[in-house]
Design a protein around this motif. Structure first.
Motif, mmCIF file in Angstrom:
data_model
loop_
_atom_site.group_PDB
_atom_site.id
_atom_site.type_symbol
_atom_site.label_atom_id
_atom_site.label_comp_id
_atom_site.label_asym_id
_atom_site.label_seq_id
_atom_site.Cartn_x
_atom_site.Cartn_y
_atom_site.Cartn_z
ATOM 1 N N TYR A 245 -1.003 63.618 91.756
ATOM 2 C CA TYR A 245 -1.712 62.895 92.812
ATOM 3 C C TYR A 245 -2.716 61.916 92.215
ATOM 4 O O TYR A 245 -2.848 60.777 92.685
ATOM 5 C CB TYR A 245 -2.444 63.875 93.737
ATOM 6 N N ASP B 111 -3.627 53.945 100.067
ATOM 7 C CA ASP B 111 -2.773 54.863 99.303
ATOM 8 C C ASP B 111 -3.606 55.605 98.267
ATOM 9 O O ASP B 111 -3.439 56.804 98.059
ATOM 10 C CB ASP B 111 -1.668 54.095 98.555
ATOM 11 N N ASP C 53 0.404 66.864 100.538
ATOM 12 C CA ASP C 53 0.945 65.745 101.301
ATOM 13 C C ASP C 53 2.267 65.225 100.752
ATOM 14 O O ASP C 53 2.524 64.040 100.814
ATOM 15 C CB ASP C 53 -0.098 64.625 101.240
ATOM 16 N N ASP C 54 3.114 66.088 100.202
ATOM 17 C CA ASP C 54 4.261 65.532 99.481
ATOM 18 C C ASP C 54 5.269 64.862 100.393
ATOM 19 O O ASP C 54 5.900 63.888 99.989
ATOM 20 C CB ASP C 54 4.942 66.585 98.604
ATOM 21 N N ALA D 262 4.848 62.946 102.920
ATOM 22 C CA ALA D 262 4.460 61.566 103.196
ATOM 23 C C ALA D 262 4.801 60.672 102.013
ATOM 24 O O ALA D 262 5.290 59.547 102.180
ATOM 25 C CB ALA D 262 2.971 61.483 103.505
ATOM 26 N N PHE D 263 4.586 61.165 100.789
ATOM 27 C CA PHE D 263 4.908 60.350 99.614
ATOM 28 C C PHE D 263 6.414 60.119 99.509
ATOM 29 O O PHE D 263 6.859 59.021 99.176
ATOM 30 C CB PHE D 263 4.394 61.020 98.339
ATOM 31 N N TYR D 264 7.214 61.178 99.770
ATOM 32 C CA TYR D 264 8.665 61.004 99.708
ATOM 33 C C TYR D 264 9.137 60.034 100.788
ATOM 34 O O TYR D 264 9.996 59.190 100.559
ATOM 35 C CB TYR D 264 9.391 62.334 99.896
ATOM 36 N N GLN E 135 7.420 57.651 102.136
ATOM 37 C CA GLN E 135 7.011 56.299 101.747
ATOM 38 C C GLN E 135 7.999 55.712 100.739
ATOM 39 O O GLN E 135 8.436 54.569 100.867
ATOM 40 C CB GLN E 135 5.614 56.341 101.134
ATOM 41 N N LYS E 136 8.394 56.520 99.758
ATOM 42 C CA LYS E 136 9.356 56.061 98.741
ATOM 43 C C LYS E 136 10.696 55.709 99.409
ATOM 44 O O LYS E 136 11.316 54.689 99.107
ATOM 45 C CB LYS E 136 9.553 57.192 97.730
ATOM 46 N N LEU F 61 -0.013 54.420 103.105
ATOM 47 C CA LEU F 61 -0.514 55.691 103.625
ATOM 48 C C LEU F 61 -1.831 55.444 104.340
ATOM 49 O O LEU F 61 -2.697 54.749 103.820
ATOM 50 C CB LEU F 61 -0.735 56.659 102.464
#
Lengths: 447, 203
Positions: free
Chosen positions: A95, A110, B58-59, B61-63, B65-66, B79
């Protein structure tokens, strides 16, 4: 029969393999991504960090950080102290890497989210006594990212609150007791790595011997069986010895940190647990004082640049008035229209808008130098949230190149197809230029 | 007639049927027929709020986004700040939601029996010995800045697979690819809504 020469080569290869597997020669993810960050390879860092986050699913299934954990790139055995450190720091570090990459490319929201997640995941994975130092370092670097991100988003209150936490923890990290305990912890980490490599080397050796013995058993059964039993006994004894040594390492690390906490309390009157609790409770950070606001603004890059700037290069009143007049016409310079195919049509004087944007970019870099006395008035006049927002909307090198190319081509009408690779650069750049003009208009009103 | 030929033919047919049964899989969340027509370029910025799932970070949301950045449908995908979704970014669309994932695996008694009586031949041919069921529920809340209104979307994906030695034919539990059908459907709904909103504004 195996020839002595071939046997020696085989043994050498196995030893090398064991040494490699032990991780003695492999770098932790932090070191690899630090090198990539210095080389500005931001997409690669982001990809690795997002891949590392997949371990979170394993923690969900196991319910705790224990046993063997597989990340995208390697396997970690949490019973070894150095590997346990790495695996617990995997998510917070991933992170944080995403946060600093986002900050570097100007994606402030972000960066805020990623840094908040880093602090949150640090609270769950780094909560034991053995991981206090990792937690402190994680809090410090994430509060710094949050400070800068909120600053360039124009939220001064939150930026200053995070800057205050950053300063408190930074003082702690730069103190002599902290450096002493870090040095001792490094020795503990190296001991754990040596134990692990030693164990794996012996295990590889005993495995090789078992293979050879099993092969010999095919030829002469009675002699091989008794040898096999002996090796099984020695492997389990070795395992028990290793477990005892690793338990000692854990106890030693905790005792070391307990001493450190006592020393902090006695010498610096700092209650470490309370300080970390406060720093991690992002929704209840103490309200910043005037002194905190002054310190946060003076720590910013814009103030530092103003301090060392050449007074002859400062923006004078005439230039500011001229910029104001131009920015008032900013909204009418271009107009946008989206057609049925989703293509964006830009018509108007794009060249003038790009030139205005470049001049606005110079404003934070051409402020008058701060006075020696009466700094507060200077900070209130010039370093406002609006100025930081303007500075945060600086165009990237790719965006500048794209628009310079468009402007050189000439013309009054342009079409951007979002399916093209450069469309994101184009649309983000346009968005920044228009937003920057609005921010400048509200900033200049108060001059 | 040639008896060895008949015997070989029967064995081949049986093996073929076993292999056919081995990879039986099904998934309930499929792409709508007009997916390719609806999911098209939408020059808007999309922000992701909190995407809750079973993991306390928050994984998802990151996936997501990718995934959205890879699709190149929107010009920006960022985000949002969890404390104030609308702050700082001026996004056209804000997505929040929840993904719930559960499942179970059971061993098939008849599969084990078949493996035993064929001395492992059934097993090595990939005959099914396990049944796995996975259910994923997506509950998304999408805010459209143009209208100032939010819409909720609820999708379910129920997957079932019978498999043996060589694993299921579809992804049953590996993130983030497991969630792509749900994200495809979300993208479809967002694009459909944006097109309908923008059609009203076309000169």
């Amino acid at each position: 029969m195996i020839r002595p020469g071939c046997r020696a080569c085989f043994l050498l290869l196995l030893l090398l393999g064991a040494a490699w597997m032990s991780g003695c020669t492999s770098l932790p993810p932090t070191a690899r991504r630090d090198a990539l960050f210095n080389q500005r390879q931001y997409p690669e860092i982001r990809k690795q960090a997002v891949d590392d986050l997949a371990v979170l699913g394993q923690y969900e299934r196991n319910g705790r950080v224990d046993g063997t954990v597989e990340s995208a790139t390697r396997e970690y055995d949490a019973k070894y102290f150095d590997m346990a450190e790495e695996v617990r720091n995997l998510a917070p570090q991933a992170y944080f890497d995403m946060a600093r990459v986002s900050l570097a490319v100007g994606r402030y929201t972000d960066a805020i989210r990623a840094a908040q997640n880093a602090i949150g995941s640090g609270a769950s994975f780094l909560e034991g006594d053995e991981w206090v130092l990792l937690r402190i370092l994680s809090l410090r670097e994430n509060h710094k990212v949050l400070y800068e991100s909120y600053l360039y988003c124009g939220n001064l209150d939150k930026a200053v609150a995070h800057h205050r936490q950053y300063l408190l923890i930074n003082d702690l990290v730069n103190s002599m007791p902290f450096k002493k305990v870090m040095a001792s912890l490094l020795r503990i980490r190296m001991t754990s790595m040596r134990l692990r490599s030693d164990y794996l080397e012996r295990k590889a050796g005993s495995t090789r011997n078992q293979i050879v013995i099993a092969a010999l058993m095919v030829a002469a059964a009675a002699g091989g069986a008794s040898n096999n039993n002996q090796h099984n006994n020695s492997t389990s004894t070795l395992r028990a010895l290793q477990a005892a040594q690793m338990a000692q390492i854990g106890i030693l690390a905790i005792a070391l940190l307990e001493d450190y906490k006592q020393e902090l309390k006695a010498q610096l009157n700092i209650d470490l647990a309370q300080l970390m609790r406060q720093a991690a409770d992002l929704n209840r950070l103490p309200k910043p004082t005037t002194a905190d606001i002054r310190r946060a603004k003076m720590a910013s890059g814009i103030y530092m640049t103003a301090r060392i700037s050449n007074p002859a290069n400062t923006l004078n009143q005439a230039e500011l008035s001229d910029l104001k007049k131009q920015s008032d016409q900013g909204k009418e310079m271009v107009s946008l229209f989206i057609d049925k195919q989703g293509r964006v049509h830009i018509s108007g004087n794009l060249g003038e808008l790009v030139a205005l944007s470049k001049r606005i970019d110079e404003v934070p870099l051409r402020l008058p130098p701060p006075p020696d006395e009466g700094v507060d008035a200077y900070l209130d006049t010039y370093l406002t949230p609006g100025l930081y927002r303007m500075a945060g909307l600086q165009m990237s090198a790719d965006e500048k190149k794209f628009f310079d190319r468009l402007v050189r081509r000439g013309g009054q009408d342009f079409v951007i197809d979002p399916a093209q690779a450069e469309s994101q650069i184009a649309l983000q750049g346009l968005h920044k230029m228009m937003q920057k003009t609005t921010e400048f208009q509200s900033w200049i009103v108060d001059r | 007639m040639n008896r060895p030929y008949h015997g070989t033919l029967r064995i081949l047919i049986t093996a073929g049927l076993v292999l056919l049964a081995a990879g039986c899989t099904s998934t309930s969340l499929t792409r709508p027929p007009d997916f390719n027509r609806v999911v098209d370029r939408q020059p808007s910025s999309i922000a992701l709020g909190g995407i809750q799932d079973g993991v306390p970070c928050d994984d998802e949301a990151f996936y997501l986004q990718k995934y959205l950045e890879g699709k190149r449908i929107f010009y920006d995908c960022l985000l949002a700040d969890n404390t104030d979704l609308h702050a700082y970014h001026g996004a056209d669309v804000i997505v929040s939601g929840k993904i719930a994932h559960g499942g179970r695996t059971q061993r098939l008694g008849w599969g084990k029996f078949a493996a035993i009586i064929t001395l492992g031949g059934y097993y090595f041919l990939g005959g099914p010995t396990q049944k796995q069921q996975t259910s994923i529920t997506y509950n998304f809340e999408v805010y459209f800045a143009d209208t100032g209104k939010s819409q909720s979307y609820l999708f379910s994906d129920a997957r079932e697979a019978y498999f043996g030695l060589y694993g299921p034919g579809i992804n049953m539990e590996r993130k983030p690819e497991l969630y792509e059908p749900g994200w495809d459907r979300l993208l479809y709904e967002i694009c459909k809504e944006l097109q309908s909103q923008r059609a009203g504004r076309m000169p």
